[in-house]
Structures are given as structure tokens and as C-alpha cells.
Scaffold this active site. Structure first.
Site, PDB file in Angstrom:
ATOM      1  N   TYR A  84      -3.857  -1.515  -3.810  1.00  0.00           N
ATOM      2  CA  TYR A  84      -4.160  -2.847  -4.055  1.00  0.00           C
ATOM      3  C   TYR A  84      -5.459  -3.218  -4.776  1.00  0.00           C
ATOM      4  O   TYR A  84      -6.161  -4.204  -4.705  1.00  0.00           O
ATOM      5  CB  TYR A  84      -4.140  -3.690  -2.609  1.00  0.00           C
ATOM      6  CG  TYR A  84      -4.880  -2.982  -1.593  1.00  0.00           C
ATOM      7  CD1 TYR A  84      -6.101  -3.169  -1.360  1.00  0.00           C
ATOM      8  CD2 TYR A  84      -4.040  -2.228  -0.689  1.00  0.00           C
ATOM      9  CE1 TYR A  84      -6.798  -2.458  -0.299  1.00  0.00           C
ATOM     10  CE2 TYR A  84      -4.637  -1.760   0.564  1.00  0.00           C
ATOM     11  CZ  TYR A  84      -5.947  -1.663   0.670  1.00  0.00           C
ATOM     12  OH  TYR A  84      -6.720  -1.144   1.681  1.00  0.00           O
ATOM     13  N   LYS A  85      -6.389  -1.843  -4.881  1.00  0.00           N
ATOM     14  CA  LYS A  85      -7.673  -1.978  -5.374  1.00  0.00           C
ATOM     15  C   LYS A  85      -7.732  -1.869  -6.818  1.00  0.00           C
ATOM     16  O   LYS A  85      -7.309  -2.666  -7.465  1.00  0.00           O
ATOM     17  CB  LYS A  85      -8.526  -0.833  -4.875  1.00  0.00           C
ATOM     18  CG  LYS A  85      -8.785  -0.978  -2.934  1.00  0.00           C
ATOM     19  CD  LYS A  85      -9.432   0.144  -2.309  1.00  0.00           C
ATOM     20  CE  LYS A  85      -9.575  -0.411  -1.230  1.00  0.00           C
ATOM     21  NZ  LYS A  85      -9.848   0.955  -0.385  1.00  0.00           N
ATOM     22  N   PHE A 124     -14.819   6.538   4.718  1.00  0.00           N
ATOM     23  CA  PHE A 124     -14.421   5.560   5.198  1.00  0.00           C
ATOM     24  C   PHE A 124     -13.854   5.282   6.350  1.00  0.00           C
ATOM     25  O   PHE A 124     -13.233   6.420   6.974  1.00  0.00           O
ATOM     26  CB  PHE A 124     -13.244   5.061   4.178  1.00  0.00           C
ATOM     27  CG  PHE A 124     -12.707   3.512   4.291  1.00  0.00           C
ATOM     28  CD1 PHE A 124     -13.487   2.453   3.751  1.00  0.00           C
ATOM     29  CD2 PHE A 124     -11.569   3.368   5.109  1.00  0.00           C
ATOM     30  CE1 PHE A 124     -12.976   1.050   3.813  1.00  0.00           C
ATOM     31  CE2 PHE A 124     -11.179   2.072   5.243  1.00  0.00           C
ATOM     32  CZ  PHE A 124     -11.847   0.824   4.752  1.00  0.00           C
ATOM     33  N   ASP A 143      -9.315  11.399  -0.414  1.00  0.00           N
ATOM     34  CA  ASP A 143      -8.885  10.006  -0.466  1.00  0.00           C
ATOM     35  C   ASP A 143      -9.548   9.348  -2.054  1.00  0.00           C
ATOM     36  O   ASP A 143     -10.573   9.187  -2.000  1.00  0.00           O
ATOM     37  CB  ASP A 143      -9.658   9.298   0.606  1.00  0.00           C
ATOM     38  CG  ASP A 143      -9.226   7.938   0.903  1.00  0.00           C
ATOM     39  OD1 ASP A 143      -8.928   7.280  -0.258  1.00  0.00           O
ATOM     40  OD2 ASP A 143      -9.138   7.433   1.853  1.00  0.00           O
ATOM     41  N   ARG A 159     -22.277  -5.138  -2.752  1.00  0.00           N
ATOM     42  CA  ARG A 159     -21.467  -4.369  -3.616  1.00  0.00           C
ATOM     43  C   ARG A 159     -20.741  -5.009  -4.708  1.00  0.00           C
ATOM     44  O   ARG A 159     -20.085  -5.993  -4.618  1.00  0.00           O
ATOM     45  CB  ARG A 159     -20.251  -3.647  -2.603  1.00  0.00           C
ATOM     46  CG  ARG A 159     -19.604  -2.465  -3.095  1.00  0.00           C
ATOM     47  CD  ARG A 159     -18.647  -2.013  -1.877  1.00  0.00           C
ATOM     48  NE  ARG A 159     -17.567  -2.741  -1.624  1.00  0.00           N
ATOM     49  CZ  ARG A 159     -16.401  -2.128  -1.188  1.00  0.00           C
ATOM     50  NH1 ARG A 159     -16.247  -1.111  -0.893  1.00  0.00           N
ATOM     51  NH2 ARG A 159     -15.421  -3.142  -0.984  1.00  0.00           N
TER      52      ARG A 159
HETATM   53  C1  LIG Z   1      -9.582   0.438   1.159  1.00  0.00           C
HETATM   54  C2  LIG Z   1      -9.651   2.089   1.714  1.00  0.00           C
HETATM   55  C3  LIG Z   1      -8.522   2.435   2.722  1.00  0.00           C
HETATM   56  C4  LIG Z   1      -7.651   1.633   3.189  1.00  0.00           C
HETATM   57  O1  LIG Z   1      -6.584   1.871   3.935  1.00  0.00           O
HETATM   58  P1  LIG Z   1      -5.245   1.097   4.395  1.00  0.00           P
HETATM   59  O2  LIG Z   1      -4.657   1.973   5.205  1.00  0.00           O
HETATM   60  O3  LIG Z   1      -4.942   0.357   3.097  1.00  0.00           O
HETATM   61  O4  LIG Z   1      -6.016  -0.280   5.073  1.00  0.00           O
HETATM   62  C5  LIG Z   1      -8.740   3.808   2.896  1.00  0.00           C
HETATM   63  N1  LIG Z   1      -9.624   4.714   2.502  1.00  0.00           N
HETATM   64  C6  LIG Z   1     -10.561   4.565   1.876  1.00  0.00           C
HETATM   65  C7  LIG Z   1     -11.424   5.406   1.511  1.00  0.00           C
HETATM   66  C8  LIG Z   1     -10.659   2.906   1.330  1.00  0.00           C
HETATM   67  O5  LIG Z   1     -11.668   2.620   0.434  1.00  0.00           O
END
Ligand SMILES: *Cc1c(COP(=O)(O)O)cnc(C)c1O
Length: 402
Positions: A212-213, A116, A187, A361
């Protein structure tokens, strides 16, 4: 299948518009019913009435640790190793900094090209900030294992890839890393609340994740981080704010890190957001990860099979592993017109999302998604593809958030 579904009762625990099929809980989870009431209580009783007294009387100070421990139960972490704070991005900064400090003679940070972006960007910024000659090496996911060697300080991976839905073998890769003196930072943004995770059992060193996911904590919910107990005393983190101090209310002019995981806190916690997140986490704990995983796999099996049947001939290319053990809780397809097709789906009340350059997705969230939802979503997709109804100029211009 829905008749036998032991999790079907959870659907009413979420506020979801009628008729909507929501396959984007991997990006922003919906609102639990309990969150609505809890937010009103925190706002009206604890904040409006309790005012500053609530830091003590309503237990606000304990929320980062209390919710951290609850998330720990979802990701296989014994208590005192997970804390809820800041954003995932900021927690990447803190944990990678700590990992590098624990492996000071090595300069290499290893990750995959498809990780990511925020993880990679944060590491690039950290390297610049450190000015100590560190290097971020990005390799294709399939070649990863062959790059884990004694030059590497830390390997960092997104456990469940956000595009393909591929899941790594956390235990195997951690063992390989440790055999080479390499630390790991996982992560868990697409893992926590989505798939069973065993941080302690895998021997993981550090982890971060998102509220939040799949945890349904609300937009911008606080994130979390994990530091294995054995590393906690040996290292600090660079965002050494006052609430990570051993005695913040001594107001000393010299920083002294709090013992344990508390030193990973930087500043004042967002209480309203934490209260909302706790409701989402409590629901996940009630549901049990083993049952969630079983239904998630059954849903994704069904989706993959139905798309193969109903959408044959439409050049949708499945990029999610068909092998169950390698699959997270989403299914993704490539198609040259993915963006417009997704706009067509959303206009038909089937919400998923698009990821550049060409990925469609679909997130599968067992607490509020039924087998019938999957059936209907694929029927809608098939109809859109057959009629080419996605082929409209207004659906080809990308919005700010895709
Ligand atoms: C959604 C996501 C993030 C989001 O990071 P934020 O700091 O909350 O914006 C980070 N890493 C991964 C792998 C994600 O899918």
C-alpha cells in the site's frame, strides 16, 4: 525540470484531488485510475456474476503468484520466489521462523534499534512462542557490521529506514552476513517501487514488503514475501494453512507443504485487494525503476536544497543522508514542533506525515510528484514557519494516526 521530465505523463494515471500536493505516498499511495475500473469489474463481473466459478474462470487462484512475480521484477527476484499474501507483519513472522529453522544452532537475531516496530514486536512474539532461548539483539545502525558474527542466526533490516530515509547497502551487508554464516531478511516496505532493489543479485535470503505504500495497492493492500529459491525446499513456515498444502483440494488431514514458494500461503487470498494491488504494480512496471530512481533523487536533491535556502534559521534538522547512494525516496527533518507544523502543512493542502518523537517526513513519488510540487511545498512550509501559523493548541494534540 518538469519540461524535461519523462515521467510527467504518469500523473494523469492517478486520481488525486486538484490542488493537493501529496508527499505521503510512502505511507499510503494514491489510487491509480485503472484501479477504479478494475475494482468495479472484479466486483460486478467476477464476484456478483461469476460467483464461485471465478476461482477458476477468472484466475483468482493464480493472483498471489502472478502478482508476486510482477513485484519480483521490481525488486530483482527471478520468478517463483515472491508471493503476495497476508500483511508485512505476518510475513515477518513466516520468514524469520524459516530463517531460524535453517540456522538451528544459533540463537541470536540481530537488528537495529531504529527498525520499524512491527518487525521487532513480531520477532519478540516469535521468540516467546518458540521458547527455545532465542535473543533479539538491537544495535545502533552505525554499529551493525561489527555485530555480525558467528553467533548470529539471522540479521534483519529495513532496507530503507522509515524515519531517516537512510538506505542500507544490501549487497555488502548480505556478503558480510554470509561470510559469517548469517542469513538475511530484508524489509522492503520503503523500497519496493521506491528504489532499485536486486534481491537475487545481492544474494539475499528472505525479504518482505508492503503493497500500500510505493506500490499504490490501496489501504491494507496485501503484502509480499521473498524466499530465495535455494532455501525453498529445505524449510517450511509455521502458519501451515490449507492453501499452502501440496494438494489443498484433497482435504487430507495431514499437512504436506506445497513445493516452492506456495507453501508460504496460509489461507484464502483477498481477491478484491489483490486486484487493486495488481493495477498499482502494473503502473510501476510500465514506468521503469531506473527512471523512477533518477527522478526521485532529483526531487530529493531539490527539496533538500530549497529547504536549506527557504527555511534557514528555523531549526529544521535534515536527518536524511545527503549522499545520494545512501538515500531512499523520502526526506525527513527533525523539529521540536514537527507535529503542529505538519498539521499546518496538511491544512494548506501539502500532505506529508509526522513520526514520533519529532520527525517531519516528506515522501517523494516520481510518478505523480513534479518539481513544481516540491517548489510549492517548500514555499508553503517556509511561510508556515515564518508566520509561526502552526502554533495553535488544536494542532498540538495528536490524532490516532499521525
Ligand atoms: C509500513 C511498514 C510495515 C507495515 O506492516 P503491516 O503489517 O502492513 O502493518 C512493516 N514494516 C515496515 C518497515 C514498514 O515501513
Amino acid at each position: 525540470m518538469d519540461v524535461e521530465d519523462q515521467l510527467s505523463g504518469f500523473r494523469d494515471r492517478f486520481i488525486l484531488p486538484k490542488g493537493l500536493i501529496y508527499l505521503d505516498g510512502n505511507s499510503l499511495g494514491p489510487m491509480p485510475v485503472s484501479t477504479n475500473a478494475r475494482l468495479a469489474q472484479v466486483a460486478n463481473e467476477e464476484w456478483a456474476t461469476g460467483l464461485i466459478r471465478s476461482w477458476n474462470s477468472a484466475g483468482w487462484m493464480d493472483l498471489p503468484e502472478r502478482i508476486g512475480n510482477k513485484i519480483g521484477r521490481l525488486v530483482g527476484a527471478g520468478s517463483g520466489q515472491v508471493i503476495c499474501c497476508d500483511s508485512t507483519s505476518i510475513n515477518v513472522f513466516k520468514t524469520i521462523s524459516a530463517a531460524l529453522a535453517l540456522n538451528p544452532h544459533r540463537k541470536l537475531i540481530l537488528s537495529t534499534v531504529d527498525n520499524f516496530p512491527t518487525d521487532l514486536y513480531i520477532i519478540q512474539g516469535l521468540i516467546q512462542q518458540l521458547g527455545a532461548g532465542h535473543e533479539l539483539r538491537l544495535v545502533p545502525a552505525d554499529d551493525l557490521a561489527s555485530h555480525i558474527n558467528e553467533q548470529v542466526a539471522v540479521v534483519t533490516l529495513t532496507h530503507c529506514n522509515y524515519q531517516s530515509g537512510r538506505m542500507y547497502d544490501m549487497e555488502g551487508l548480505t556478503a558480510l552476513a554470509h561470510a559469517n554464516g548469517v542469513l538475511t531478511m530484508w524489509d522492503l516496505a520503503h523500497s519496493a517501487g521506491a528504489v532499485p532493489v536486486d534481491l537475487d543479485g545481492s544474494g539475499a535470503d528472505f525479504a518482505v514488503g508492503c503493497g500500500y505504500k510505493f506500490l499504490n495497492g490501496g489501504p491494507g493492500a496485501p503484502a509480499f514475501l521473498y524466499v530465495a529459491e535455494r532455501h525453498q525446499a529445505g524449510v517450511g513456515q509455521p502458519l501451515s494453512g490449507w492453501l499452502g498444502h501440496a494438494q489443498p483440494f484433497e482435504f487430507s488431514s495431514t499437512y504436506k507443504p506445497a513445493p516452492g514458494i506456495h507453501r508460504y500461503i496460509t489461507g484464502t487470498a483477498p481477491i478484491l485487494s489483490l486486484a487493486a494491488l495488481e493495477c498499482g504494480v502494473d503502473l510501476m512496471l510500465e514506468a521503469d525503476m531506473t527512471r523512477i530512481r533518477a527522478k526521485s533523487l532529483a526531487l530529493s536533491d531539490l527539496l533538500i536544497a530549497l529547504v536549506a535556502q527557504r527555511c534557514a534559521g528555523h531549526s529544521l534538522q535534515l536527518i536524511t543522508p545527503e549522499n545520494r547512494g545512501d538515500r531512499s525516496s523520502q526526506v525527513s527533518f527533525r523539529h521540536p514542533d514537527s507535529y503542529a507544523i505538519m498539521q499546518g502543512l496538511i491544512a494548506s493542502d501539502v500532505i506529508g506525515d509526522f513520526r514520533a518523537p519529532d520527525i517531519l517526513r516528506l515522501g517523494l513519488t516520481p510518478l505523480y510528484t513534479s518539481f513544481m510540487d516540491v517548489w510549492n511545498a517548500v514555499a508553503t512550509l517556509g511561510g508556515i514557519l515564518d508566520a509561526r501559523s502552526w502554533d495553535r493548541p488544536e494542532w498540538k494534540t495528536r490524532k490516532k494516526v499521525t
